[in-house]
Design a protein around this motif. Structure first.
Motif, PDB file in Angstrom:
ATOM      1  N   LEU A 127      -4.520   9.750  -0.485  1.00 29.86           N
ATOM      2  CA  LEU A 127      -5.208   8.642  -1.131  1.00 29.86           C
ATOM      3  C   LEU A 127      -4.424   7.357  -0.913  1.00 29.86           C
ATOM      4  O   LEU A 127      -3.196   7.378  -0.806  1.00 29.86           O
ATOM      5  N   SER A 128      -5.120   6.257  -0.853  1.00 29.82           N
ATOM      6  CA  SER A 128      -4.492   4.951  -0.687  1.00 29.82           C
ATOM      7  C   SER A 128      -4.518   4.201  -2.012  1.00 29.82           C
ATOM      8  O   SER A 128      -5.579   4.069  -2.638  1.00 29.82           O
ATOM      9  N   VAL A 129      -3.345   3.728  -2.431  1.00 27.69           N
ATOM     10  CA  VAL A 129      -3.232   2.887  -3.620  1.00 27.69           C
ATOM     11  C   VAL A 129      -2.702   1.531  -3.151  1.00 27.69           C
ATOM     12  O   VAL A 129      -1.595   1.437  -2.633  1.00 27.69           O
ATOM     13  N   LYS A 130      -3.492   0.480  -3.333  1.00 26.10           N
ATOM     14  CA  LYS A 130      -3.169  -0.833  -2.777  1.00 26.10           C
ATOM     15  C   LYS A 130      -3.142  -1.891  -3.868  1.00 26.10           C
ATOM     16  O   LYS A 130      -4.035  -1.942  -4.718  1.00 26.10           O
ATOM     17  N   ILE A 131      -2.114  -2.740  -3.824  1.00 31.80           N
ATOM     18  CA  ILE A 131      -1.983  -3.866  -4.740  1.00 31.80           C
ATOM     19  C   ILE A 131      -1.952  -5.154  -3.913  1.00 31.80           C
ATOM     20  O   ILE A 131      -1.205  -5.261  -2.942  1.00 31.80           O
ATOM     21  N   ASP A 132      -2.763  -6.129  -4.303  1.00 27.34           N
ATOM     22  CA  ASP A 132      -2.788  -7.442  -3.656  1.00 27.34           C
ATOM     23  C   ASP A 132      -2.163  -8.472  -4.595  1.00 27.34           C
ATOM     24  O   ASP A 132      -2.456  -8.481  -5.806  1.00 27.34           O
ATOM     25  N   GLU A 167       0.841  -1.203   0.000  1.00 26.60           N
ATOM     26  CA  GLU A 167       0.000   0.000   0.000  1.00 26.60           C
ATOM     27  C   GLU A 167       0.872   1.247   0.000  1.00 26.60           C
ATOM     28  O   GLU A 167       1.874   1.324   0.711  1.00 26.60           O
ATOM     29  N   VAL A 168       0.477   2.209  -0.805  1.00 25.78           N
ATOM     30  CA  VAL A 168       1.163   3.497  -0.885  1.00 25.78           C
ATOM     31  C   VAL A 168       0.133   4.590  -0.640  1.00 25.78           C
ATOM     32  O   VAL A 168      -0.979   4.542  -1.191  1.00 25.78           O
ATOM     33  N   ARG A 169       0.488   5.559   0.167  1.00 24.62           N
ATOM     34  CA  ARG A 169      -0.390   6.705   0.418  1.00 24.62           C
ATOM     35  C   ARG A 169       0.244   7.935  -0.223  1.00 24.62           C
ATOM     36  O   ARG A 169       1.414   8.259   0.038  1.00 24.62           O
ATOM     37  N   VAL A 170      -0.538   8.588  -1.078  1.00 28.89           N
ATOM     38  CA  VAL A 170      -0.040   9.741  -1.832  1.00 28.89           C
ATOM     39  C   VAL A 170      -1.054  10.876  -1.768  1.00 28.89           C
ATOM     40  O   VAL A 170      -2.260  10.655  -1.563  1.00 28.89           O
ATOM     41  N   ALA A 171      -0.566  12.073  -1.947  1.00 29.92           N
ATOM     42  CA  ALA A 171      -1.447  13.244  -1.976  1.00 29.92           C
ATOM     43  C   ALA A 171      -2.116  13.341  -3.346  1.00 29.92           C
ATOM     44  O   ALA A 171      -1.471  13.124  -4.376  1.00 29.92           O
TER      45      ALA A 171
END
Length: 253
Positions: A239-244, A55-59
């Motif tokens: 914002l949260s960008v998540k990869i499973d 998970e990455v959190r970005v503006a």
């Protein structure tokens, strides 16, 4: 002489019958002999089936605002005409605010009859209500509040919500992928050590998730003509960008 020939013929017939019986018994013995068969069990190589996430959190760097103009008039034609007049003013205000034409989209257009209801009385037609919904992408996040103020001043009397997003999410997704694979590899190594086995190569890898545009969130109730002296404050947060990922690893014993 005749008796001797008859005895010989009878003996020959008995010998032939005995031979046929022996042949039939031999054939039956062959048919009843069981056929041996061999069943081989195929043993698969043991494996680990694991899952992990990154998970990455970005503006955010853009915003999407959905708003509308609602008008009422005694006739349908008058309601639509008033609505069109206001929407033309709103479109001009958006252009002055620097919003490109490609970033403006009509998301709803509606016309409904309005009735008054009284007990024990049939519904009475009061007039018609026209509504026009517009979705606008604000590519400069710092101008979101000013854009909202501009359209309200031009005639917008309903704001449905604001959503924040990314113009290009690929960099954030790639970083989330790296984190997910790293977490998956670490988990596989941990399981192998706990089991006392050697971790082999990865057999398969599957991906899910990714960047999903945020749905509009309610902003505030806006009355026609209501406008603060300063620009409306709008905060994008993160914002949260998540990869499973899921992977299957071989185990070497």
């Amino acid at each position: 002489m005749t008796r001797k020939l008859s005895a010989l013929a009878l003996g020959a017939a008995l010998m032939a019958s005995t031979a046929l019986a022996a042949t039939a018994a031999s054939a039956q013995s062959v048919q009843q002999t069981p056929v041996s068969s061999t069943i081989q069990m195929i043993q698969t190589q043991p494996s680990l089936n694991l899952a992990a996430s990154g998970e990455v959190r970005v503006a955010p760097d853009m915003a999407t605002v959905t708003f509308g103009v609602v008008t009422e008039a005694p006739t349908a034609q008058a309601a639509m005409a008033q609505n069109a007049e206001r929407m033309n003013a709103v479109s001009a205000a958006l252009r002055r605010a620097g919003v490109a034409e490609r970033d403006i989209q009509t998301s709803g257009l509606n016309l409904q009859a309005q009735y008054d209801y009284q007990e024990n009385q049939p519904p009475k037609l009061r007039g018609y209500q026209a509504s026009d919904r517009v979705t606008v992408r604000v590519m400069d996040l710092t101008k979101t509040g000013a854009t909202v103020d501009a359209v309200v001043a031009a005639g917008v009397n309903q704001i449905d919500g604001v959503a924040f997003g990314l113009k290009d999410p690929s960099a954030a997704e790639n970083e989330a992928r790296r984190l997910a694979v790293k977490a998956l590899q670490a988990k596989a190594q941990l399981y192998a050590e706990a089991l006392g086995v050697q971790l082999g190569g990865i057999r398969s890898l599957n991906e899910g998730g990714g960047y999903t545009p945020q749905p509009p969130m309610p902003m505030y109730a806006m009355r026609a003509g209501a406008m603060a002296a300063d620009s409306t404050p709008v905060s994008g947060g993160e914002l949260s960008v998540k990869i499973d990922v899921t992977g299957v690893y071989d185990i070497d014993r």
